[in-house]
Write an enzyme that holds these catalytic residues in place. Structure first.
Site, mmCIF file in Angstrom:
data_model
loop_
_atom_site.group_PDB
_atom_site.id
_atom_site.type_symbol
_atom_site.label_atom_id
_atom_site.label_comp_id
_atom_site.label_asym_id
_atom_site.label_seq_id
_atom_site.Cartn_x
_atom_site.Cartn_y
_atom_site.Cartn_z
ATOM 1 C CB SER A 1 -0.927 0.002 1.216
ATOM 2 O OG SER A 1 -0.204 -0.209 2.403
ATOM 3 C CG ASN B 1 -3.595 -5.249 12.836
ATOM 4 O OD1 ASN B 1 -3.013 -5.084 11.773
ATOM 5 N ND2 ASN B 1 -3.915 -6.452 13.301
ATOM 6 C CB THR C 1 -43.058 22.680 -7.885
ATOM 7 O OG1 THR C 1 -44.210 23.122 -8.599
ATOM 8 C CG2 THR C 1 -42.923 23.503 -6.617
ATOM 9 C CG HIS C 2 -43.816 19.158 -10.569
ATOM 10 N ND1 HIS C 2 -43.803 17.855 -10.117
ATOM 11 C CD2 HIS C 2 -44.628 19.831 -9.720
ATOM 12 C CE1 HIS C 2 -44.594 17.741 -9.064
ATOM 13 N NE2 HIS C 2 -45.104 18.928 -8.791
ATOM 14 C CB SER D 1 -17.346 24.268 -28.575
ATOM 15 O OG SER D 1 -17.305 23.467 -29.742
ATOM 16 C CE LYS E 1 -22.441 24.921 -26.731
ATOM 17 N NZ LYS E 1 -22.343 23.561 -27.261
ATOM 18 C CG ASN F 1 -19.586 24.229 -23.763
ATOM 19 O OD1 ASN F 1 -20.657 24.668 -24.176
ATOM 20 N ND2 ASN F 1 -18.717 23.606 -24.526
ATOM 21 C CD GLU G 1 -21.740 20.622 -18.938
ATOM 22 O OE1 GLU G 1 -22.625 21.115 -19.620
ATOM 23 O OE2 GLU G 1 -20.630 20.324 -19.415
ATOM 24 C CE1 TYR H 1 -6.096 -3.884 9.042
ATOM 25 C CE2 TYR H 1 -5.030 -5.996 8.678
ATOM 26 C CZ TYR H 1 -5.283 -4.702 8.283
ATOM 27 O OH TYR H 1 -4.745 -4.235 7.114
ATOM 28 C CD GLN I 1 -2.697 -2.671 2.165
ATOM 29 O OE1 GLN I 1 -2.018 -2.908 3.152
ATOM 30 N NE2 GLN I 1 -2.410 -3.161 0.980
ATOM 31 C CE LYS J 1 -4.388 2.589 4.994
ATOM 32 N NZ LYS J 1 -5.305 1.409 5.067
HETATM 33 N N1 ARG Z 1 -1.189 -1.447 5.360
HETATM 34 C C1 ARG Z 1 -2.072 -2.028 6.322
HETATM 35 C C2 ARG Z 1 -3.466 -1.365 6.204
HETATM 36 O O1 ARG Z 1 -3.585 -0.387 5.583
HETATM 37 C C3 ARG Z 1 -1.546 -1.816 7.683
HETATM 38 C C4 ARG Z 1 -1.985 -2.839 8.647
HETATM 39 C C5 ARG Z 1 -1.398 -4.147 8.297
HETATM 40 N N2 ARG Z 1 -1.631 -5.134 9.288
HETATM 41 C C6 ARG Z 1 -1.397 -6.428 9.031
HETATM 42 N N3 ARG Z 1 -1.658 -7.250 9.988
HETATM 43 N N4 ARG Z 1 -0.969 -6.846 7.884
HETATM 44 O O2 ARG Z 1 -4.431 -1.807 6.739
#
Ligand code: ARG
Length: 464
Positions: A29, A116, A161-162, A283, A289, A291, A296, A323, A328, A331
């Site tokens: 990650s 964790n 309305t509508h 455009s 145009k 735009n 949008e 966990y 992961q 993110k």
């Molecule tokens: N990169 C992991 C995450 O985002 C960190 C935690 C990893 N823990 C593990 N037991 N592998 O969740």
């Protein structure tokens, strides 16, 4: 070590072959979670200092960790830090570099901690700061809305309305509707922040730790309101991220509704407003145009944030305690949500400020749609006619005006009286757009006087 030994990973002691290259990339990650580096260091410093205070590690180790992490922080800020896929994630990259800098002290940092509880803490710290920033962006957009509303507290437009002309409203009143939506968005984020603001650290991998840790002092050092009460819950649930993303999905939903209106109002058919050229594009083929790309795109990007919300909900739904690596995957949706909402709100705050109004077009459109028909009905009710009968009288008057191609206010008194003998000349006061709007003079109503008061109240609420 022979040449065929697998490369050393922090956890590789129990493995007999190297991780497959694709698996390494699949499970890593670091290329996205390095965004957590600064909060990761903050959390590590608070953890190390607590370990020192509790006599779990020595004072000189704490000092070494502190100076080492300061250096890591500087390297990351300057861009000199070398992120490595081999070290999987932000946590292991930083720990490895720290250990290279300060030796055994670096290896003692992870005492009584797991990635964790570390990552759960990092995300909370990160999202907490983002909430504070996004609330600021919402406030800036609200301030723009209020300022434009003030300039147009008495500017008349058709309310719909509508998407059919319904009753006259003031443009200021219309804009303040969005102020209210964004105000609830602020409340929602603040509410979510309050629940999120608990410290996971100390939960370790899942069950807590046997070291004599002091969690409340770490919570206080990191600005948390307290500690998470259950270690299994603390390391595993991402409900706070889901709540946050759902708050952001609503922000985008409100932005998207506003966008839809801006797009309509800017279309030559409406011609109600223009926004500054810097928010529009031309455009490549049609020279005439201009735009409305920004609204949008914002409307389009709403789908993306909604998607992130569904991704996070789905991520969580099948996970047993505690966990799991699934987490992961929280993110990228979170980061993209933050970026999308931030950019959108920033642009909208200045785009809204750049709105210029074609008051004549707005007024003309309100005149076209019998928008004061309800006022005539209400006027008849005040003269003693039951509302349903008044409704019928006005409906017939409207049908007549339609055949005459004019508005109710343009019908002669005699013509109006054929629909009800109760009608007299004083009716024309309520048939005008101005009279209609001004008569809705109560809290929450569209009368210019009420809009002025709502603006004053809005400014006070924003300051709170
Ligand atoms: N990169 C992991 C995450 O985002 C960190 C935690 C990893 N823990 C593990 N037991 N592998 O969740």
């Amino acid at each position: 070590m022979s040449e065929t030994d697998p490369p050393a990973k922090i956890w590789s002691g129990r493995f007999t072959e190297a991780v497959d290259d694709l698996v390494k990339r699949y499970t890593a990650s670091v290329f996205f979670d390095q965004r957590l580096a600064m909060v990761d260091i903050e959390g590590s410093l608070a953890h190390a200092r607590m370990l020192g205070r509790q006599g779990i590690i020595q004072a000189d180790d704490v000092a070494a960790i502190e100076s080492g992490l300061e250096q890591v922080r500087a390297e990351i800020s300057s861009g000199a830090f070398k992120w490595s896929l081999d070290d999987e994630d932000v946590h292991l990259n930083i720990e490895k570099r720290l250990t290279a800098l300060v030796g055994d002290a670096g290896k003692r940092l992870h005492t009584g901690r797991s990635r964790n509880d570390q990552v759960a803490t990092d995300i909370r710290l990160f999202v907490r700061a983002e909430i504070d920033r996004i609330v600021g962006l919402l406030r800036a957009l609200q301030a723009s809305l209020v300022d434009v509303a003030e300039a147009h507290a008495a500017t008349l437009m058709p309310g719909f309305t509508h998407l059919q002309v319904a009753q006259p409203v003031t443009f200021g009143h219309h804009l303040l509707a969005y102020f209210e939506m964004f105000d609830r968005d602020v409340e929602r984020l603040r509410d979510c922040r309050r629940r999120m603001n608990r410290l996971p650290l100390g939960s370790a991998a899942l069950a807590g730790t046997s070291y004599p840790i002091d969690r409340p002092s770490v919570a206080a050092a990191l600005g948390f309101d307290g500690v998470c009460a259950n270690s299994l819950d603390a390391v595993s649930d991402r409900d706070f991220a889901i709540e946050f993303t759902s708050g952001c999905a609503l922000i985008m939903t409100h932005v998207s509704r506003l966008s839809e209106e801006l797009i309509l109002w800017m279309s030559p058919r409406f011609g109600f407003i223009a926004v500054a050229d810097r928010f529009c594009t031309g455009s490549s083929i049609m020279p005439q145009k201009k735009n409305p790309d920004v609204p949008e795109l914002a409307r389009g990007k709403t789908g993306r944030v909604n998607g992130h919300l569904v991704a996070l909900l789905t991520l969580m739904k099948g996970q047993p305690l505690a966990y799991n690596k699934d987490n992961q995957e929280d993110k990228e949706p979170l980061f993209d949500t933050i970026d999308t909402v931030s950019d959108t709100l920033t642009i909208f705050a200045s785009m809204v400020r750049s709105i210029t109004v074609n008051a004549e077009r707005m007024r003309g459109a309100a005149l076209e749609g019998f928008s004061t028909a309800t006022d005539l009905a209400d006027w008849l009710v005040k003269k003693g006619l039951p509302f349903r009968d008044a409704h019928e009288v006005v409906a017939r008057a409207v049908r007549h005006a339609e055949t005459e191609h004019c508005d109710l206010a343009q019908l002669p008194l005699d013509a109006l009286r054929t629909f009800s003998p109760l009608i007299d000349a004083s009716v024309f006061k309520v048939l005008s757009l101005e009279g209609s709007a001004a008569s809705r003079d109560h809290v929450g109503g569209t009368a210019p006087a009420q809009v002025a008061q709502a603006i004053a109240a809005a400014r006070q609420r924003m300051a709170a």
